[in-house]
Each structure stands twice: as structure tokens, then as C-alpha cells.
Design a protein around this motif. Structure first.
Motif, PDB file in Angstrom:
ATOM      1  N   UNK A 511       5.537 -49.967  -5.764  1.00  0.00           N
ATOM      2  CA  UNK A 511       5.373 -49.326  -4.456  1.00  0.00           C
ATOM      3  C   UNK A 511       4.491 -50.170  -3.545  1.00  0.00           C
ATOM      4  N   UNK A 512       3.507 -50.850  -4.122  1.00  0.00           N
ATOM      5  CA  UNK A 512       2.632 -51.700  -3.308  1.00  0.00           C
ATOM      6  C   UNK A 512       3.426 -52.782  -2.593  1.00  0.00           C
ATOM      7  N   UNK A 513       4.392 -53.355  -3.279  1.00  0.00           N
ATOM      8  CA  UNK A 513       5.204 -54.404  -2.656  1.00  0.00           C
ATOM      9  C   UNK A 513       5.981 -53.853  -1.459  1.00  0.00           C
ATOM     10  N   UNK A 514       6.572 -52.679  -1.618  1.00  0.00           N
ATOM     11  CA  UNK A 514       7.335 -52.081  -0.526  1.00  0.00           C
ATOM     12  C   UNK A 514       6.429 -51.728   0.653  1.00  0.00           C
ATOM     13  N   UNK A 515       5.235 -51.212   0.342  1.00  0.00           N
ATOM     14  CA  UNK A 515       4.304 -50.833   1.406  1.00  0.00           C
ATOM     15  C   UNK A 515       3.742 -52.061   2.111  1.00  0.00           C
ATOM     16  N   UNK A 516       3.552 -53.153   1.362  1.00  0.00           N
ATOM     17  CA  UNK A 516       3.101 -54.395   2.003  1.00  0.00           C
ATOM     18  C   UNK A 516       4.116 -54.893   3.018  1.00  0.00           C
ATOM     19  N   UNK A 517       5.383 -54.841   2.658  1.00  0.00           N
ATOM     20  CA  UNK A 517       6.413 -55.279   3.604  1.00  0.00           C
ATOM     21  C   UNK A 517       6.437 -54.381   4.835  1.00  0.00           C
ATOM     22  N   UNK A 518       6.288 -53.078   4.632  1.00  0.00           N
ATOM     23  CA  UNK A 518       6.271 -52.171   5.778  1.00  0.00           C
ATOM     24  C   UNK A 518       5.071 -52.454   6.688  1.00  0.00           C
ATOM     25  N   UNK A 519       3.934 -52.809   6.097  1.00  0.00           N
ATOM     26  CA  UNK A 519       2.773 -53.157   6.929  1.00  0.00           C
ATOM     27  C   UNK A 519       3.063 -54.399   7.770  1.00  0.00           C
ATOM     28  N   UNK A 520       3.765 -55.371   7.168  1.00  0.00           N
ATOM     29  CA  UNK A 520       4.127 -56.573   7.922  1.00  0.00           C
ATOM     30  C   UNK A 520       5.070 -56.227   9.075  1.00  0.00           C
ATOM     31  N   UNK A 521       6.022 -55.323   8.818  1.00  0.00           N
ATOM     32  CA  UNK A 521       6.950 -54.909   9.889  1.00  0.00           C
ATOM     33  C   UNK A 521       6.195 -54.205  11.005  1.00  0.00           C
ATOM     34  N   UNK A 522       5.209 -53.393  10.664  1.00  0.00           N
ATOM     35  CA  UNK A 522       4.375 -52.742  11.680  1.00  0.00           C
ATOM     36  C   UNK A 522       3.609 -53.774  12.511  1.00  0.00           C
ATOM     37  N   UNK A 523       3.093 -54.794  11.842  1.00  0.00           N
ATOM     38  CA  UNK A 523       2.354 -55.840  12.556  1.00  0.00           C
ATOM     39  C   UNK A 523       3.264 -56.608  13.511  1.00  0.00           C
ATOM     40  N   UNK A 524       4.529 -56.790  13.116  1.00  0.00           N
ATOM     41  CA  UNK A 524       5.493 -57.420  14.039  1.00  0.00           C
ATOM     42  C   UNK A 524       5.707 -56.531  15.255  1.00  0.00           C
ATOM     43  N   UNK A 525       5.846 -55.212  15.019  1.00  0.00           N
ATOM     44  CA  UNK A 525       6.049 -54.275  16.130  1.00  0.00           C
ATOM     45  C   UNK A 525       4.854 -54.257  17.074  1.00  0.00           C
ATOM     46  N   UNK A 526       3.662 -54.500  16.531  1.00  0.00           N
ATOM     47  CA  UNK A 526       2.459 -54.544  17.365  1.00  0.00           C
ATOM     48  C   UNK A 526       2.237 -55.922  17.984  1.00  0.00           C
ATOM     49  N   UNK A 527       3.204 -56.832  17.764  1.00  0.00           N
ATOM     50  CA  UNK A 527       3.136 -58.206  18.275  1.00  0.00           C
ATOM     51  C   UNK A 527       1.910 -58.926  17.742  1.00  0.00           C
ATOM     52  N   UNK A 528       1.743 -58.845  16.426  1.00  0.00           N
ATOM     53  CA  UNK A 528       0.674 -59.566  15.725  1.00  0.00           C
ATOM     54  C   UNK A 528       1.330 -60.458  14.669  1.00  0.00           C
ATOM     55  N   UNK A 529       2.013 -61.508  15.119  1.00  0.00           N
ATOM     56  CA  UNK A 529       2.814 -62.321  14.203  1.00  0.00           C
ATOM     57  C   UNK A 529       1.990 -63.047  13.135  1.00  0.00           C
ATOM     58  N   UNK A 530       0.777 -63.525  13.480  1.00  0.00           N
ATOM     59  CA  UNK A 530      -0.024 -64.255  12.500  1.00  0.00           C
ATOM     60  C   UNK A 530      -0.400 -63.361  11.319  1.00  0.00           C
ATOM     61  N   UNK A 531      -0.835 -62.119  11.648  1.00  0.00           N
ATOM     62  CA  UNK A 531      -1.176 -61.180  10.573  1.00  0.00           C
ATOM     63  C   UNK A 531       0.053 -60.829   9.739  1.00  0.00           C
ATOM     64  N   UNK A 532       1.205 -60.698  10.416  1.00  0.00           N
ATOM     65  CA  UNK A 532       2.442 -60.383   9.695  1.00  0.00           C
ATOM     66  C   UNK A 532       2.813 -61.505   8.731  1.00  0.00           C
ATOM     67  N   UNK A 533       2.692 -62.759   9.190  1.00  0.00           N
ATOM     68  CA  UNK A 533       3.025 -63.903   8.328  1.00  0.00           C
ATOM     69  C   UNK A 533       2.103 -63.943   7.117  1.00  0.00           C
ATOM     70  N   UNK A 534       0.793 -63.639   7.329  1.00  0.00           N
ATOM     71  CA  UNK A 534      -0.149 -63.611   6.215  1.00  0.00           C
ATOM     72  C   UNK A 534       0.203 -62.501   5.228  1.00  0.00           C
ATOM     73  N   UNK A 535       0.621 -61.344   5.729  1.00  0.00           N
ATOM     74  CA  UNK A 535       1.017 -60.239   4.845  1.00  0.00           C
ATOM     75  C   UNK A 535       2.242 -60.621   4.019  1.00  0.00           C
ATOM     76  N   UNK A 536       3.206 -61.300   4.657  1.00  0.00           N
ATOM     77  CA  UNK A 536       4.386 -61.748   3.914  1.00  0.00           C
ATOM     78  C   UNK A 536       4.006 -62.786   2.857  1.00  0.00           C
ATOM     79  N   UNK A 537       3.026 -63.633   3.159  1.00  0.00           N
ATOM     80  CA  UNK A 537       2.577 -64.623   2.178  1.00  0.00           C
ATOM     81  C   UNK A 537       2.005 -63.934   0.937  1.00  0.00           C
TER      82      UNK A 537
END
Length: 716
Positions: A511-537
Motif C-alpha cells: 500500500x505504501x508504494x501505491x500511496x507514494x505514487x498518488x502523492x507524486x501525482x498530487x505534487x504534479x497537480x500542484x505544479x511541484x515537479x521537482x518534489x514529484x520527481x523525487x517522490x518517484x525516485x
């Protein structure tokens, strides 16, 4: 004196010092005298003949045999204490070698003896051995009746020791049938494991079962099958792990590894005997096999044995239901659903409805939108069958739950707006009806929240999602995910991220993996690409670590195939999302690397080709973009993002003749997904180009409202 069985002469080895024998004295103490007057005064009239016969027979027997006969008499009368007192006077320990020798000498096949090979007079007769074995058996039974189970088991074990010493390779078929030796031995074989179980020594009982079954003892097929079934049951439910001793591990790598494998092997042997007609059908065997194969996950094998059951053992509808359970558990939902369709078919119309099968059909249908209409039929049949039956009220509520889910799925695949509206209304009505009697059912609360979220009743959806998260303490990852998506649809991105932070601390590894991806998608929606890329890493690193951990642990790798599939899906989605981020910010080379990574994981993923098309479109390579979108649609013709993007590229080309084609694509997209705001936006652009400004304004208004209530990912 002459022995009644063999005609041999026996003398008391130790003459009693008093006029009465020791056996007689013991019986006098228990209220029975050997004198004629005492016998007549103590025994009932019905027992006089039996007593006289026993005494007459005793006149020609030695000391131990007399005790055996008198002990048998006391046991038959229910005087277990007196019988035990008599049997204890027999020196079994001293007689064991003589009994073993007698069995060997007396049972040797005559053709193996030489003409001058004469049995010495000192060797007991088989009659005497049988009499003594019976005495040991009755002594064990007396101890059993008096509650001394362990002592009883030890006594009974003597019989096995004596006979097994005489027949180290098993009992041959030449034993005389007129002698009770074989009968006493068989009774001891059946009694001994039961005594060990009563005494609480299950490991000893299992050892005895194996000891009995490993050699031929002239047991009839029913007795052998009974012992095999009892051993399998003890291995399955006993809770004591007993590995096979080294001398029984004769199959090498095929030797059963543990109780479960040994039990399954025994049960499969029994099922083969049933198939060949050696024994009759026994429902207990099938129950044990069902348990064993279910625990080990061998559901297809279990289904094959259900299919082998002869007609009449199971009712037709019940057989289909059991088979459906097996195949559904094996992951073959389509096969299971086809079996359950027979239950509601015309062939069963005259029979009483099989409610569990119909309900299971509704459940399976609710898990796949393409079977939604079948699910509606199943659920309605259950509701109609349980309409006037209070006993099946619970089934009725469950049917309403699945009916609501199926109506919701049917609405999402409907091509008619009017039909979709009706299905959505029926979905909420059915789910609310189920909630009247099932307020504590977390699955129902989740589905109620999900359906309200899909219909954009966000406040109600949020309340139900909160209730679900509070009800479920484990495996609540999907509840947290739904909460975050509802908040994102309400444009409350910060609250959604806070929910995910809490969820990441409580969720399991998957579940942590799925929630991590959702957090990255939220960061993209908030136009925070650097944080999203770090979350995907971080997400990709965790996936790699867990995969390596499983590959180093063979047992873990063998039992977590589903986890591997989920990780693969998340890894694919991560590379696709990263490609979209880099495309949006003009990093063409990085975007291409990410797209190629995604294609290397799954070449036939429509989203990978769609992402590739977006990259071409961003570079103004419109023809290449159309090719990529076409490939995506060839893989999945109803893939809405590629349908909308194809229309957008045609619209961008600016040809007047391409506008009707683009509109056709967009209308098809809205038929599949009426809430797609990009499709409405592009329809507005087409209407504007065509001069229909009012219609364009309506389309733009719809696009804006839908975008403001759209979650960052689809509700599911």
C-alpha cells in the motif's frame, strides 16, 4: 494336562503353597470363588452355563491361560477392576519371547519345513498365543474404561511388538483363519492410536498409524482406508508436526515434506480408491481434502476432484457452485462465472433457487464492469427468492450491495445518457437499501463512498470514506487513497497530502508504494515537479529493493506473485508519469528515456504509446503523434485519453474537413467517459471554429465545472 487346542501337556511352573491356586485366590478376593458352591451362589442363572464351560476349559489350561479366561469373563460382565486384577497376574514380559517364537514356528508355511523339522513340544500353540493376546487387549480396554489411557496404550503396544517381531515384513496370508491371532492383532491396530490420542500423545498416535500402514497386515480394504483417513485427519488438525522417520523416507525428493503433504498424499490415495470402486464415497475424505488443498492453494486440483464425483453425490447446482468457488479462488473468474450462469439457466428453472451460487455470481460480476448486467440478473434473482423469507434476510442485504455495485459499473459503460442516469440512481438506491441492515459492513461503506464520489456527491463520499477508514484497521490503504482522491476533487490538495502522510505511516509495504505514487501525482497537480520527481525516485528505489529482497528469499518469492505484479504495474506507471513531467517542461531526451523504460516493461501498454504521442505532439511532430495514438487505440480501442488526443491533433492541423472527424472522436470519448473535461473543452473549440458561440460557451462551462471537480486520478 492336555491343552484344548494343541493337545500338548502343560504343568504349573510354580505350584501355589496354599490348596487354592493364585488365580483362584485373586478371584475369591473379588467376590468370586472357584468352588462349585460359591459359583452357584454368586452367578445369575443365565451365566451358570457360561461359568461351567469356562471352568471346564480352564481345567486343561495352564496358569496364564486360566487367568486370561477368567479375566475375559470379568470384562464381559463389566467388572473392569476385577478383570484388571486378574490380568495383572499374567507375566506378559516373561512370555513375550515365547509368544513370538510360537507365532514364528506355528505359522511357517509347511512347504518350507523339512520332513524332519518337528515343532518342539515346548512351543506354545497358536490358541494359547491368541488367548494371551486377547488378555493383553482386554487389559488395555479395562485400563481405558478406568481412565488410565497411557497405561492402556503401553499394554496394547505389547501386542504390536510381539506380532511385529514374528512378522518383521508383515503378515502373510497363510495364517489359519480358525485362530484368533489375526483378529486380536487387527483390533489392537485400531485401538492403539485411539488410546494414544486419549492420553494426549498425538505424536505417538501418528507414529502408530504409520507403523501400521507401512507393512501388509492382511487388513481388509475398508480398515486400511479407515486408518489412512484417521492418519490424514490427525496430520491436518492435530497441531503436532511430526516428520517421517528416516527408514520411511524412501522416495528421495518426492518424500512428503511435513504433515500437510503427507496428509494430501493419503487423501489422494483414498480418492483414487473411491474412483476405482474399492471403497464407497466418503464425504469426510472430501472434506479433509478440501481443507488441505485450500490451505495449500491447490484450487484447480480441488476442482478436478469435485468434477470426478459421480452424479448424485452433489446436486447439480451445488456441484456448479463448488466448482465455481474452486476456479474463482484459482483466479479463473471467467470460468467460475460461466459455471454460475448455469445455476440461473433454464435447466434449473423448476428447481429451488440456489441462493449462495446466485449471490456468488453477483459478487464475481461486480468485480468486472463488462459483467455488470449479469450481476444485476444474479442479484435480482436472490432478492426475489428471499423476498418473503426472513431466514435469508442477510442474503438479501448482500444482494442489494452487489446490485448497487453492478448498477454503478453498468452506468460507467453505458452508451446512453438516459440509461446511465437510471443506473446511477438505482446504484445509490440499492447501496442505501443494503446499508439499512449492514451498517457495520466496511465493504458496503467503501462502495457507497466510491459511488457517491463518482457521481460527484463529494461531501457524502467523504463522510463514508472516513467511516470506512475508522472501521478498517488493517489493509486500509484503499480507504486512505479514496479519501485523498475525494479531497483532490474538491481542490483540497494540501489536505489530501496530509492524509497521505498519515496513511504512509500506517500502511503495509505494498500500500505504501501505491500511496507514494498518488502523492507524486498530487505534487504534479500542484505544479511541484521537482518534489514529484523525487517522490518517484523513492518509489522506484523501494520497488527495486523489495524485488531484490524477494529474489534472495526463495520462499518469499514463491508466495508473492501478486505482489510482483502490483510492483510491475506501479513501476510502469512511474516511468509513464515521469515521461509526462519531462515532456511538459521540454526535457525531450529525459522524456524519451522514460518512455522507452516504460515500453521495456510493457510494450503493449496503451498509456505508454499515448505518452509517446504526447511527446511527439509537444515537439510539433503531429503525424508521428497520430501514429502513436493510433497504436494505443489498436491495443485498446476504448482508451479515452488517446481518443481525445487524436481529436486534438486533428483540430490543431486546422483543416476544415477534419473537424467532423475530430467531433466524432470527441463524442465517442464522451460516450465512454462523460466527465472528461478535456473532451468538452475540445468540443467547445470545434463549436467556436464553426461559429456556434452559444454552444461553445456551454461546452466550455461544462469543461470548467468538470475540471474543478475532477480528481487527480479516476475514482476506483
Amino acid at each position: 494336562m492336555l491343552c484344548a487346542c494343541s493337545g500338548e501337556q502343560f504343568k504349573f511352573e510354580d505350584a501355589p503353597q496354599s490348596p487354592e491356586s493364585l488365580a483362584t485366590r485373586d478371584f475369591s478376593a473379588s467376590g468370586l470363588s472357584s468352588r462349585t458352591g460359591d459359583w452357584e451362589s454368586k452367578l445369575d442363572d443365565v451365566q451358570v452355563d457360561e461359568a461351567e464351560s469356562t471352568v471346564k476349559e480352564a481345567l486343561s489350561l495352564n496358569y496364564e491361560e486360566a487367568r486370561a479366561l477368567l479375566g475375559r469373563l470379568e470384562y464381559q460382565r463389566g467388572n473392569f477392576d476385577a478383570a484388571l486384577q486378574v490380568f495383572q497376574g499374567i507375566d506378559i514380559k516373561g512370555l513375550k519371547p515365547s509368544m513370538t517364537r510360537a507365532i514364528v514356528e506355528r505359522t511357517r508355511q509347511r512347504k518350507l519345513r523339512s520332513k524332519g523339522d518337528i515343532i518342539p513340544p515346548s512351543v506354545m500353540s497358536l490358541h494359547s498365543v491368541s488367548l494371551l493376546l486377547e488378555a493383553i487387549l482386554l487389559k488395555a480396554k479395562s485400563l481405558d474404561e478406568l481412565g488410565h489411557f497411557r497405561d492402556a496404550a503401553k499394554e496394547c503396544n505389547i501386542i504390536l511388538d510381539v506380532v511385529e517381531a514374528a512378522f518383521p515384513n508383515g503378515m502373510h496370508e497363510g495364517i489359519a483363519e480358525d485362530c484368533k491371532l489375526q483378529e486380536m492383532f487387527h483390533k489392537a491396530l485400531e485401538l492403539l492410536p485411539r488410546l494414544w490420542k486419549k492420553a494426549g500423545f498425538l505424536g505417538e498416535a501418528i507414529t502408530v498409524y504409520r507403523r501400521v500402514l507401512v507393512k501388509p497386515w492382511n487388513l481388509d480394504p475398508l480398515r486400511v482406508a479407515s486408518l489412512q483417513k484417521d492418519l490424514a485427519a490427525n496430520l491436518l488438525y492435530g497441531g503436532v508436526e511430526t516428520s517421517l522417520p528416516p527408514h520411511l523416507q524412501v522416495w528421495g525428493s518426492a518424500t512428503p515434506n511435513g504433515n500437510m503433504e503427507e496428509a494430501i498424499l493419503l487423501l489422494l490415495v483414498l480418492m483414487q480408491k473411491v474412483a476405482y470402486g474399492e471403497i464407497k464415497w466418503d464425504s469426510d475424505i472430501m472434506d479433509h481434502l478440501t481443507f488441505a488443498l485450500t490451505v495449500t492453494g491447490q484450487f484447480e486440483l480441488l476442482g478436478s476432484y469435485v468434477e470426478q464425483a459421480l452424479p448424485g453425490i452433489y446436486e447439480r447446482a451445488n456441484r456448479w457452485y463448488l466448482l465455481a468457488l474452486c476456479y474463482a479462488a484459482a483466479g479463473q473468474n471467467e470460468v467460475a462465472l460461466n459455471l454460475l450462469k448455469k445455476v440461473s439457466g433454464q435447466s434449473e428453472a423448476k428447481h429451488k433457487p440456489h441462493i449462495p451460487a446466485l449471490l456468488f455470481g453477483a459478487k464475481l460480476s461486480s468485480q468486472d464492469p463488462k459483467h455488470a448486467h449479469y450481476g444485476i440478473t444474479f442479484a435480482c434473482n436472490v432478492i426475489d427468492s428471499a423476498a418473503d423469507d426472513q431466514v435469508n434476510e442477510h442474503f438479501k442485504s448482500q444482494a442489494h450491495k452487489f446490485l448497487g455495485v453492478c448498477y454503478g459499473n453498468a452506468a460507467r459503460i453505458s452508451i446512453s445518457d438516459a440509461e446511465r442516469s437510471v443506473f446511477q440512481k438505482e446504484s445509490l438506491a440499492s447501496l442505501n437499501s443494503a446499508a439499512l441492515n449492514m451498517k457495520e459492513d466496511p465493504e458496503l461503506i467503501f462502495n457507497l463512498s466510491l459511488e457517491n464520489a463518482v457521481q460527484r456527491n463529494l461531501d457524502v463520499a467523504f463522510e463514508n470514506a472516513m467511516v470506512y477508514s475508522n472501521m478498517v484497521t488493517e489493509d486500509s490503504g484503499r480507504g486512505w487513497r479514496l479519501l485523498a482522491l475525494i479531497l483532490s476533487a474538491d481542490r483540497r490538495f494540501k489536505d489530501a497530502e496530509t492524509i497521505l502522510e498519515v496513511a504512509l505511516d500506517e500502511a503495509g509495504s505494498l500500500d505504501q508504494l501505491e500511496l507514494l505514487r498518488l502523492r507524486a501525482v498530487l505534487q504534479i497537480a500542484e505544479e511541484r515537479p521537482k518534489q514529484a520527481i523525487e517522490t518517484y525516485r523513492i518509489l522506484l528505489s523501494l520497488i527495486k529493493t523489495q524485488r531484490e529482497s524477494r529474489s534472495n528469499n526463495f520462499e518469499s518469492a514463491k508466495s508473492s506473485d501478486s505482489e510482483g505484479v502490483t510492483e510491475r504495474v506501479l513501476e510502469l506507471a512511474a516511468w509513464q508519469d515521469l515521461a509526462t513531467i519531462y515532456t511538459k517542461f521540454g526535457s525531450w531526451l529525459d522524456a524519451e528515456i522514460c518512455v522507452n523504460k516504460a515500453k521495456s516493461i510493457e510494450l503493449y501498454s496503451p498509456k505508454s504509446w499515448h505518452t509517446s504521442g504526447l511527446l511527439f505532439e509537444a515537439q510539433s511532430l503531429h503525424k508521428e503523434a497520430l501514429v502513436s495514438f493510433s497504436i494505443a487505440l489498436s491495443i485498446e480501442p476504448d482508451y479515452v485519453p488517446s481518443i481525445v488526443s487524436t481529436a486534438a491533433v486533428l483540430l490543431h492541423l486546422g483543416s476544415q474537413s477534419s473537424l467532423p472527424i475530430a467531433r466524432s472522436f470527441l463524442m465517442n470519448a464522451l460516450r465512454l467517459d462523460p466527465t472528461n473535461h478535456e473532451a468538452w473543452m475540445n468540443l467547445g473549440l470545434i463549436a467556436k471554429l464553426e461559429g456556434s458561440l452559444q454552444q461553445a460557451a456551454d461546452f466550455f462551462q461544462a469543461a470548467y465545472e468538470l475540471k474543478m471537480s475532477a480528481p487527480v486520478e479516476a475514482f476506483k
